[in-house]
Enzyme design. Structure first.
Site, PDB file in Angstrom:
ATOM      1  N   GLY A   9       0.811  -1.216   0.000  1.00  0.00           N
ATOM      2  CA  GLY A   9       0.000   0.000   0.000  1.00  0.00           C
ATOM      3  C   GLY A   9       0.844   1.265   0.000  1.00  0.00           C
ATOM      4  N   GLY A  11      -0.453   4.348   0.348  1.00  0.00           N
ATOM      5  CA  GLY A  11      -1.283   5.434   0.875  1.00  0.00           C
ATOM      6  C   GLY A  11      -0.469   6.223   1.903  1.00  0.00           C
ATOM      7  N   PHE A  12      -1.179   6.922   2.800  1.00  0.00           N
ATOM      8  CA  PHE A  12      -0.481   7.746   3.787  1.00  0.00           C
ATOM      9  C   PHE A  12       0.442   6.902   4.667  1.00  0.00           C
ATOM     10  CE2 PHE A  12      -4.143  10.572   2.980  1.00  0.00           C
ATOM     11  CZ  PHE A  12      -3.442  11.726   2.689  1.00  0.00           C
ATOM     12  N   VAL A  77      -2.120  -7.373  -4.313  1.00  0.00           N
ATOM     13  CA  VAL A  77      -1.763  -8.431  -3.358  1.00  0.00           C
ATOM     14  C   VAL A  77      -3.013  -9.246  -3.048  1.00  0.00           C
ATOM     15  CG1 VAL A  77      -0.862  -8.937  -1.064  1.00  0.00           C
ATOM     16  CG2 VAL A  77       0.087  -7.037  -2.394  1.00  0.00           C
ATOM     17  N   GLU A 168     -18.649  17.527   3.526  1.00  0.00           N
ATOM     18  CA  GLU A 168     -17.929  18.246   2.470  1.00  0.00           C
ATOM     19  C   GLU A 168     -18.624  18.066   1.119  1.00  0.00           C
ATOM     20  OE1 GLU A 168     -13.596  18.289   4.706  1.00  0.00           O
ATOM     21  OE2 GLU A 168     -13.949  16.730   3.227  1.00  0.00           O
ATOM     22  N   ASP A 297      -5.552   2.651   8.154  1.00  0.00           N
ATOM     23  CA  ASP A 297      -6.981   2.325   8.278  1.00  0.00           C
ATOM     24  C   ASP A 297      -7.236   0.842   8.526  1.00  0.00           C
ATOM     25  OD1 ASP A 297      -7.618   4.934   7.868  1.00  0.00           O
ATOM     26  OD2 ASP A 297      -8.669   4.654   5.975  1.00  0.00           O
ATOM     27  N   ALA A 312      -5.886  10.465   8.313  1.00  0.00           N
ATOM     28  CA  ALA A 312      -4.561  10.501   7.708  1.00  0.00           C
ATOM     29  C   ALA A 312      -3.439  10.602   8.746  1.00  0.00           C
ATOM     30  CB  ALA A 312      -4.497  11.678   6.737  1.00  0.00           C
ATOM     31  N   GLN A 313      -3.649  11.431   9.783  1.00  0.00           N
ATOM     32  CA  GLN A 313      -2.579  11.618  10.773  1.00  0.00           C
ATOM     33  C   GLN A 313      -2.263  10.317  11.503  1.00  0.00           C
ATOM     34  OE1 GLN A 313      -0.263  13.678  11.733  1.00  0.00           O
ATOM     35  NE2 GLN A 313      -0.809  14.932   9.983  1.00  0.00           N
TER      36      GLN A 313
HETATM   37  C1  LIG Z   1     -13.207  10.651   0.737  1.00  0.00           C
HETATM   38  C2  LIG Z   1     -12.288  10.624   1.921  1.00  0.00           C
HETATM   39  C3  LIG Z   1     -12.026  11.798   2.615  1.00  0.00           C
HETATM   40  C4  LIG Z   1     -11.177  11.785   3.715  1.00  0.00           C
HETATM   41  N1  LIG Z   1     -10.929  12.971   4.372  1.00  0.00           N
HETATM   42  C5  LIG Z   1     -10.046  12.975   5.380  1.00  0.00           C
HETATM   43  C6  LIG Z   1      -9.697  14.200   6.022  1.00  0.00           C
HETATM   44  O1  LIG Z   1     -10.215  15.254   5.675  1.00  0.00           O
HETATM   45  N2  LIG Z   1      -8.767  14.168   7.025  1.00  0.00           N
HETATM   46  C7  LIG Z   1      -8.180  12.999   7.404  1.00  0.00           C
HETATM   47  O2  LIG Z   1      -7.317  13.015   8.285  1.00  0.00           O
HETATM   48  N3  LIG Z   1      -8.497  11.829   6.843  1.00  0.00           N
HETATM   49  C8  LIG Z   1      -9.410  11.792   5.835  1.00  0.00           C
HETATM   50  N4  LIG Z   1      -9.737  10.602   5.239  1.00  0.00           N
HETATM   51  C9  LIG Z   1      -9.165   9.356   5.770  1.00  0.00           C
HETATM   52  C10 LIG Z   1      -7.747   9.130   5.281  1.00  0.00           C
HETATM   53  O3  LIG Z   1      -7.661   9.404   3.907  1.00  0.00           O
HETATM   54  C11 LIG Z   1      -7.361   7.694   5.604  1.00  0.00           C
HETATM   55  O4  LIG Z   1      -7.399   7.538   6.997  1.00  0.00           O
HETATM   56  C12 LIG Z   1      -5.973   7.368   5.086  1.00  0.00           C
HETATM   57  O5  LIG Z   1      -5.936   7.467   3.689  1.00  0.00           O
HETATM   58  C13 LIG Z   1      -5.557   5.970   5.515  1.00  0.00           C
HETATM   59  O6  LIG Z   1      -4.282   5.710   5.009  1.00  0.00           O
HETATM   60  P1  LIG Z   1      -3.837   4.240   4.672  1.00  0.00           P
HETATM   61  O7  LIG Z   1      -2.425   4.351   4.174  1.00  0.00           O
HETATM   62  O8  LIG Z   1      -4.117   3.348   5.798  1.00  0.00           O
HETATM   63  O9  LIG Z   1      -4.789   3.755   3.505  1.00  0.00           O
HETATM   64  P2  LIG Z   1      -4.998   4.374   2.063  1.00  0.00           P
HETATM   65  O10 LIG Z   1      -4.561   5.788   2.008  1.00  0.00           O
HETATM   66  O11 LIG Z   1      -6.375   4.026   1.687  1.00  0.00           O
HETATM   67  O12 LIG Z   1      -3.964   3.549   1.159  1.00  0.00           O
HETATM   68  C14 LIG Z   1      -4.109   2.184   0.930  1.00  0.00           C
HETATM   69  C15 LIG Z   1      -3.301   1.840  -0.304  1.00  0.00           C
HETATM   70  O13 LIG Z   1      -3.267   0.426  -0.411  1.00  0.00           O
HETATM   71  C16 LIG Z   1      -3.506   0.049  -1.756  1.00  0.00           C
HETATM   72  N5  LIG Z   1      -4.097  -1.286  -1.735  1.00  0.00           N
HETATM   73  C17 LIG Z   1      -5.255  -1.659  -1.148  1.00  0.00           C
HETATM   74  N6  LIG Z   1      -5.450  -2.981  -1.286  1.00  0.00           N
HETATM   75  C18 LIG Z   1      -4.382  -3.444  -1.969  1.00  0.00           C
HETATM   76  C19 LIG Z   1      -4.012  -4.735  -2.448  1.00  0.00           C
HETATM   77  N7  LIG Z   1      -4.759  -5.817  -2.208  1.00  0.00           N
HETATM   78  N8  LIG Z   1      -2.858  -4.859  -3.143  1.00  0.00           N
HETATM   79  C20 LIG Z   1      -2.082  -3.757  -3.381  1.00  0.00           C
HETATM   80  N9  LIG Z   1      -2.384  -2.523  -2.958  1.00  0.00           N
HETATM   81  C21 LIG Z   1      -3.522  -2.372  -2.263  1.00  0.00           C
HETATM   82  C22 LIG Z   1      -4.445   1.116  -2.290  1.00  0.00           C
HETATM   83  O14 LIG Z   1      -4.356   1.200  -3.695  1.00  0.00           O
HETATM   84  C23 LIG Z   1      -3.926   2.370  -1.598  1.00  0.00           C
HETATM   85  O15 LIG Z   1      -2.949   3.031  -2.355  1.00  0.00           O
HETATM   86  C24 LIG Z   1     -10.581  10.583   4.134  1.00  0.00           C
HETATM   87  C25 LIG Z   1     -10.836   9.399   3.428  1.00  0.00           C
HETATM   88  C26 LIG Z   1     -11.686   9.418   2.337  1.00  0.00           C
HETATM   89  C27 LIG Z   1     -11.952   8.142   1.581  1.00  0.00           C
END
Ligand SMILES: Cc1cc2nc3c(=O)[nH]c(=O)nc-3n(C[C@H](O)[C@H](O)[C@H](O)COP(=O)(O)OP(=O)(O)OC[C@H]3O[C@@H](n4cnc5c(N)ncnc54)[C@H](O)[C@@H]3O)c2cc1C
Length: 414
Positions: A9, A11-12, A77, A168, A297, A312-313
């Site tokens: 992943g 993401g953040f 994955v 929003e 998450d 995100a934080q």
């Molecule tokens: C619409 C929306 C608005 C939001 N607004 C806010 C906000 O204003 N403030 C705030 O703090 N938070 C906000 N959030 C929450 C925040 O974005 C999440 O908490 C954060 O993105 C979590 O980070 P993460 O790295 O755990 O997951 P993610 O950022 O979701 O990243 C997961 C990554 O894993 C990859 N992935 C998933 N499954 C697989 C797999 N099987 N194989 C390979 N890759 C995979 C995905 O492609 C992705 O790139 C918001 C979320 C959404 C959806």
């Protein structure tokens, strides 16, 4: 050979983990099913035609281009084997010494997965483009419709879920209907659109203090949004929704409720919470596996008796902490327990209005909005994105316009 760390992943959480290894003697492999990192807090702006997808996303390969010990593979994955220490993808199997799982979560339909087709959620760029398509198509269809009841249904927008994303989205739709599209149609008045925000709990923005929740609701109502709290959706069908026992005829239903963790969690073979998130040890590793970490998450971390929110934080701090624990393990040191430092919450409600709850700072209104705006510019990845987003916002603020009002995809594929 240097130890091999796999991060699932980009993401953040995954990116912040990868960055901690920049100068370390490890080999890092980051796997993601998308080639880009998305700044999810601004997805709703793509969904409501204010920003383009490229403004809020960057290729993961580009973000890590200077980090020589990191390689990036576009790979989905499908399974993790913690005994064999392997990760299976659609493009082959990878072995690891350490694993950081950061595959995030998706929206959940509370056991009604069939609702998804009528009420899409917002998680990826594709989701945002689909929402934009549906919203803009509804206005186009209303312009052609001659039956007043059908026209009314086409101009009714329902948003389910009164968290930050729902608020929003509702605020931005209110702004589109009342300002952006005003005068653009000949047979309908977009400003007469009905926008409903339905929240099952007692108030919108439940994680904010009472005063800010009330301010957010007032700002939404000023934009013409009908806010209904304590209103549970019990059906979603071709006509619209049934909510709080009432049928609401609506063409466009947008889903901003519920969380379901990435299904990958199941293959770890450890306890999951109700949303499918992984219970972790204080060091963010899973029980019995000091070499496997779960962050962001996907992780159910309980602090002071409460699970940390999916924001995100939390994801960023957990990702970085897990990576530092990997380095500790390599040095033969014990893993350090994680502790989240909460810097606060922000959310915006359309043009010029936001709520900010950071430490002693609890404000709403225009200054809160400027603060929200600067914070998001600061968080965005890449100078180009910051520059483009700031100039798009300035232009929209002055002109009330949203430049990206493009209907893409197949007109009839709904
Ligand atoms: C619409 C929306 C608005 C939001 N607004 C806010 C906000 O204003 N403030 C705030 O703090 N938070 C906000 N959030 C929450 C925040 O974005 C999440 O908490 C954060 O993105 C979590 O980070 P993460 O790295 O755990 O997951 P993610 O950022 O979701 O990243 C997961 C990554 O894993 C990859 N992935 C998933 N499954 C697989 C797999 N099987 N194989 C390979 N890759 C995979 C995905 O492609 C992705 O790139 C918001 C979320 C959404 C959806």
């Amino acid at each position: 050979m240097d130890p091999h760390v796999i991060i699932i992943g980009g993401g953040f959480a995954g990116l912040d983990a990868a960055r901690v290894f920049a100068d370390a003697r490890v080999r890092v492999t980051l796997l993601d099913r998308h080639n880009h990192h998305v700044f999810q807090p601004l997805l709703y702006q793509v969904a409501t035609a204010a920003l383009s997808p490229g403004d809020i996303a960057s290729p993961i390969r580009w973000i890590l281009r200077h980090q020589q010990n990191a390689e990036v593979f576009l790979a989905d994955v499908t399974a993790i084997d913690t005994t064999a220490r392997t990760v299976t993808t659609d493009g082959g199997t990878f072995s690891y010494d350490f694993l950081i799982v950061a595959s995030g979560a998706n929206h959940a339909y509370f056991g009604h997965d069939d609702w998804e087709e009528r009420a899409p959620g917002l998680k990826t760029l594709d989701d945002a483009l689909e929402m934009r398509r549906r919203v803009l198509l509804a206005f186009e269809a209303a312009e052609r419709e001659t039956d007043p009841a059908a026209q009314r249904r086409l101009l009714t927008f329902v948003i389910v879920g009164g968290g930050p994303t729902g608020v929003e989205l509702a605020g931005a739709l209110g702004e589109i209907a009342r300002h952006t599209l005003r005068g653009n149609f000949r047979h309908v008045q977009p400003e007469s659109s009905r926008i409903l925000l339905l929240e099952g709990g007692p108030s919108v923005l439940a994680t904010f203090p009472e005063k800010l929740r009330r301010a957010a609701q007032k700002s939404l109502e000023k934009l013409g949004v009908e806010v209904r709290t304590g209103c549970v959706v019990t059906a979603v069908d071709a006509d619209g929704v049934i909510a709080g026992g009432e049928r609401i005829a609506a063409q466009t239903i947008l889903w901003a409720a519920g969380v379901a963790a990435s299904p990958l969690a199941k293959s770890l073979g450890v306890p999951l919470d109700r949303a499918g998130r992984v219970a972790v040890e204080p060091g963010l590793n899973i029980a019995g596996h000091p070499e496997v970490f779960v962050v962001g998450d996907l992780c159910a971390f309980v602090q002071d008796g409460k699970p940390l929110p999916g924001v995100a934080q939390v994801a960023k701090q957990e990702g970085a902490h897990a990576a530092r624990n990997v380095l500790r393990a390599i040095r033969g040191e014990p893993l350090q327990p994680f502790r989240y430092i909460n810097f606060g919450n922000v959310a915006t409600i359309g043009r010029g209005s936001a709520v900010v709850d950071i430490g002693p700072l609890r404000v709403s209104g225009w200054f809160a909005w400027v603060f929200w705006l600067l914070l998001h510019i600061f968080w965005l990845i890449g100078f180009r994105n910051r520059f483009v987003v700031l100039s798009e916002w300035a232009w929209s603020y002055i002109t009330f316009q949203r430049r990206i009002r493009l209907i893409t995809g197949t007109k009839d594929s709904r």
